[in-house]
Design an enzyme around this catalytic site. Sequence first.
Site, short mmCIF file in Angstrom:
data_model
loop_
_atom_site.label_atom_id
_atom_site.label_comp_id
_atom_site.label_asym_id
_atom_site.label_seq_id
_atom_site.Cartn_x
_atom_site.Cartn_y
_atom_site.Cartn_z
N HIS A 9 0.84 -1.37 0.05
CA HIS A 9 -0.10 0.12 -0.09
C HIS A 9 0.69 1.16 0.06
O HIS A 9 0.24 2.37 -0.17
CB HIS A 9 -0.91 0.02 1.18
CG HIS A 9 -0.50 0.26 2.68
ND1 HIS A 9 -0.11 -0.86 3.42
CD2 HIS A 9 0.02 1.36 3.22
CE1 HIS A 9 0.36 -0.30 4.72
NE2 HIS A 9 0.34 1.22 4.50
N ASP A 33 0.14 -7.68 1.71
CA ASP A 33 0.60 -6.30 1.91
C ASP A 33 2.11 -6.24 1.70
O ASP A 33 2.60 -5.84 2.73
CB ASP A 33 -0.18 -5.49 2.86
CG ASP A 33 -0.07 -4.05 2.86
OD1 ASP A 33 0.61 -3.59 1.78
OD2 ASP A 33 -0.19 -3.58 3.84
N GLN A 49 0.72 5.94 12.07
CA GLN A 49 0.98 6.56 10.65
C GLN A 49 2.35 6.82 10.16
O GLN A 49 2.85 7.50 11.16
CB GLN A 49 0.00 7.62 10.50
CG GLN A 49 -1.42 7.38 10.10
CD GLN A 49 -2.12 6.76 11.20
OE1 GLN A 49 -2.13 7.05 12.26
NE2 GLN A 49 -2.58 5.49 10.99
N GLY A 50 2.94 6.27 9.17
CA GLY A 50 4.54 6.84 8.72
C GLY A 50 5.35 5.47 9.00
O GLY A 50 6.41 5.32 8.60
N ASP A 51 4.65 4.35 9.85
CA ASP A 51 5.59 3.17 10.12
C ASP A 51 5.17 2.32 9.09
O ASP A 51 6.03 0.95 9.03
CB ASP A 51 5.27 2.90 11.50
CG ASP A 51 5.63 3.47 12.51
OD1 ASP A 51 6.83 4.25 12.37
OD2 ASP A 51 5.00 3.83 13.40
N SER A 52 4.10 2.23 8.20
CA SER A 52 3.84 1.39 7.09
C SER A 52 4.77 0.91 6.43
O SER A 52 6.00 1.54 6.15
CB SER A 52 2.77 1.97 6.14
OG SER A 52 1.57 2.11 6.48
#
Length: 264
Positions: free
Chosen positions: A75, A120, A210-213
């Site tokens: 993603h 993913d 958020q931002g660790d994906s």
Amino acid sequence: MRFRERCSLLGIIAAAAAVGLGTAAPAQAAPAGDVQPYIVGGTRAAQGEFPWMVRLSMGCGGAMYTPQIVLTAAHCVSRTGPNTGITATVGTVDLNSGGTRVRSTYVHRSPTYNTSTGGDWALVKLASPVSGVPTLPIATTTAYNSGTFDIAGWGAAREGGAQQRYLLKAKVPFVDDATCASPGGIYNDLIPRAELCAGNMASGGVDTCQGDSGGPMFRRDGSGNWIQVGITSWGRGCARPNAPGVYTEVSTFASAIADAARRI
């Protein structure tokens, strides 16, 4: 989108501009001194502690799979094909200092992502190998898919917060599939064969955000070496009670990842 993916809006805007995918209103950056010493409920990582960690310029994390290929989340990228718009920062915990920066040349996005099969994961091939940086082996069996895991990243230290300058780390316990799905809602979409859950169910307080994906979830193997068991994927908010983090189950896709890496 069936869930709240843990990517950075600011990073996506920057990446889109870099590769000409469109424009968006600029986001406001956090003040230079706004650095908190935790991922969500964690501590700052020491230089060299997790040397295979990678920060990608679209606002995601990753890990060095080979000296020239980064393993991240599907993603975080838009499609499979040539891509020179991503910059990988490797070999530093401080994004403002040190490290090696290398541009991408190609991206492979899992063809089963956003299907009932799950998947993913994605690979980012760099323009040249990164020397002197170890890789992070991935699990090829389910033997290490339980216990206590380590997580790390430059993402927000609180839900809705700013991205971080320094690499942050934390530990999260395994959550079995039935318990993970029990809150219902978006967790009804859990794909047990393709996803792992981790977090403090009762109290929350520690999580990726958020931002660790795309960053790795990892632990020690039977020989005491680091091994990657998950890829930060999605969750409801960050560090909420009864809302664990959900991670791509790397062992399920180990063969597909290896095959793709040989081809790109």
